[in-house]
Design a protein around this motif. Structure first.
Motif: not given
Length: 116
Positions: A1-13, A27-28, A67-73, A75-78
């Protein structure tokens, strides 16, 4: 299994920027692509951006150039860097991981609201 945890959302103008993060665990080693989807109220979930294990990227037309997508292998983070946000970008953003080409895993989502 893979667990994914998002962060960084919010209110922006309108015109502002946000960066979303998605940390993967479990199991990444068998993940072949990760990405971001979004779902606005009353609409279907749609692909925003995707990055493969080989580094290829794919963007939905409405976000190209903003928008730009990137990853840090290490840190296992996108990440999803979102610039020039408009109210039409308001949605719940979900992190997605695909394993072995067919297995899909989802995060719980993070809300992005673009408003004055």
């Amino acid at each position: 299994q893979v667990q994914l945890v998002e962060s960084g959302g919010g209110l922006v103008q309108p015109g502002g920027s946000l960066r979303l993060s998605c940390a993967a665990s479990g199991t990444i080693f068998s993940i072949d692509a990760m990405g971001w989807y979004r779902q606005a109220p009353g609409k279907q979930r749609e692909l925003v951006a995707q990055i493969t294990s080989g580094g290829s990227t794919n963007y939905a037309d409405p976000v190209k150039g903003r928008f730009t997508i990137s990853r840090d292998n290490a840190k296992n983070t996108v990440y999803l860097q979102m610039n020039s946000l408009t109210p039409e970008d308001t949605a719940v953003y979900y992190c997605h991981a695909r394993r072995l080409g067919v297995l899909n895993h989802w995060g719980k989502g993070t809300l992005v609201t673009v408003s004055l």
